[in-house]
Write a protein that holds these residues in place. Structure first.
Motif, PDB file in Angstrom:
ATOM      1  N   TRP A 161       0.837  -1.204   0.000  1.00 48.99           N
ATOM      2  CA  TRP A 161       0.000   0.000   0.000  1.00 48.99           C
ATOM      3  C   TRP A 161       0.875   1.259   0.000  1.00 48.99           C
ATOM      4  CZ3 TRP A 161      -2.744  -3.518  -1.271  1.00 48.99           C
ATOM      5  CH2 TRP A 161      -3.943  -3.965  -0.750  1.00 48.99           C
ATOM      6  N   THR A 199     -10.294  -4.765  -4.046  1.00 45.35           N
ATOM      7  CA  THR A 199      -9.501  -4.931  -5.254  1.00 45.35           C
ATOM      8  C   THR A 199     -10.412  -5.361  -6.395  1.00 45.35           C
ATOM      9  OG1 THR A 199      -9.012  -7.227  -4.769  1.00 45.35           O
ATOM     10  CG2 THR A 199      -7.435  -5.593  -3.977  1.00 45.35           C
ATOM     11  N   ASP A 221      -9.907  -6.976 -10.127  1.00 48.55           N
ATOM     12  CA  ASP A 221      -9.003  -7.575 -11.107  1.00 48.55           C
ATOM     13  C   ASP A 221      -9.458  -7.113 -12.493  1.00 48.55           C
ATOM     14  OD1 ASP A 221      -7.819  -9.295 -13.014  1.00 48.55           O
ATOM     15  OD2 ASP A 221      -7.626 -10.890 -11.521  1.00 48.55           O
ATOM     16  N   CYS A 275     -14.388  -8.479  -8.753  1.00 44.59           N
ATOM     17  CA  CYS A 275     -14.025  -7.797  -7.515  1.00 44.59           C
ATOM     18  C   CYS A 275     -13.665  -8.800  -6.435  1.00 44.59           C
ATOM     19  CB  CYS A 275     -15.174  -6.931  -7.010  1.00 44.59           C
ATOM     20  SG  CYS A 275     -15.458  -5.502  -8.031  1.00 44.59           S
ATOM     21  N   VAL A 317      -0.998  -6.353  -1.666  1.00 51.09           N
ATOM     22  CA  VAL A 317      -1.580  -7.406  -2.485  1.00 51.09           C
ATOM     23  C   VAL A 317      -0.393  -8.238  -2.966  1.00 51.09           C
ATOM     24  CG1 VAL A 317      -1.642  -5.896  -4.522  1.00 51.09           C
ATOM     25  CG2 VAL A 317      -2.988  -7.960  -4.505  1.00 51.09           C
ATOM     26  N   TYR A 357      -4.767  -4.541 -11.291  1.00 51.31           N
ATOM     27  CA  TYR A 357      -5.835  -4.294 -10.310  1.00 51.31           C
ATOM     28  C   TYR A 357      -6.166  -2.811 -10.201  1.00 51.31           C
ATOM     29  CZ  TYR A 357      -4.927  -8.997  -8.598  1.00 51.31           C
ATOM     30  OH  TYR A 357      -4.773 -10.354  -8.495  1.00 51.31           O
ATOM     31  N   LEU A 395      -7.294  -0.605  -7.091  1.00 48.01           N
ATOM     32  CA  LEU A 395      -7.415  -0.654  -5.634  1.00 48.01           C
ATOM     33  C   LEU A 395      -8.229   0.549  -5.184  1.00 48.01           C
ATOM     34  CD1 LEU A 395      -3.696  -1.488  -4.758  1.00 48.01           C
ATOM     35  CD2 LEU A 395      -5.555  -3.063  -5.278  1.00 48.01           C
TER      36      LEU A 395
END
Length: 130
Positions: free
Chosen positions: A78, A91, A93, A99, A113, A125, A127
């Motif tokens: 993060w 998240t 994808d 999701c 992640v 992704y 985020l």
């Protein structure tokens, strides 16, 4: 880099897999956003690379690449992608168009992640902190 999509093959004979990649509206939206600011590498010194877009409306697009010749675990923290270490993150994808809430931060050292990426492949992704 943010740019128009260029296709270097005969579109009449391209495989369905290629067409799905080129037609992925969610990935296109990341590339064609109004800011036009390209992503940058935020982690990775070897074959595993993490790139992200600048945070926008609290959301961050993240791509994890494995440029190596064997599968690898790649982590996007993060803090590296511009999110608060204490953030609880949904998240999405972008390749699978699905999701997940499985990546929930608990502590600064685990706010990330992590994915196993096949050789010469990537995961992408979006985020979004809750």
């Amino acid at each position: 880099m943010k740019a128009p999509r260029l296709i270097g093959c005969d579109v009449r004979t391209m495989r369905n897999e290629s067409l799905e990649i080129l037609g992925n509206s969610e990935a296109i939206a990341v590339n064609q956003d109004k800011l036009g600011v390209q992503g940058k590498k935020v982690a990775g010194g070897g074959d595993g690379k993490v790139w992200c877009s600048p945070p926008r409306h609290g959301r961050v697009a993240v791509v994890m690449w494995n440029r190596g010749s064997s599968p690898a675990s790649i982590t996007a923290k993060w803090i590296d992608v511009g999110l608060q270490p204490s953030a609880v993150v949904n998240t999405h994808d972008l390749w699978a168009m699905s999701c997940s809430c499985r990546f929930v931060s608990q502590h600064e050292t685990t706010s990330s992640v992590r994915e196993r990426i096949h050789t010469h492949a990537c995961k992408m992704y979006m985020l979004t902190p809750k």
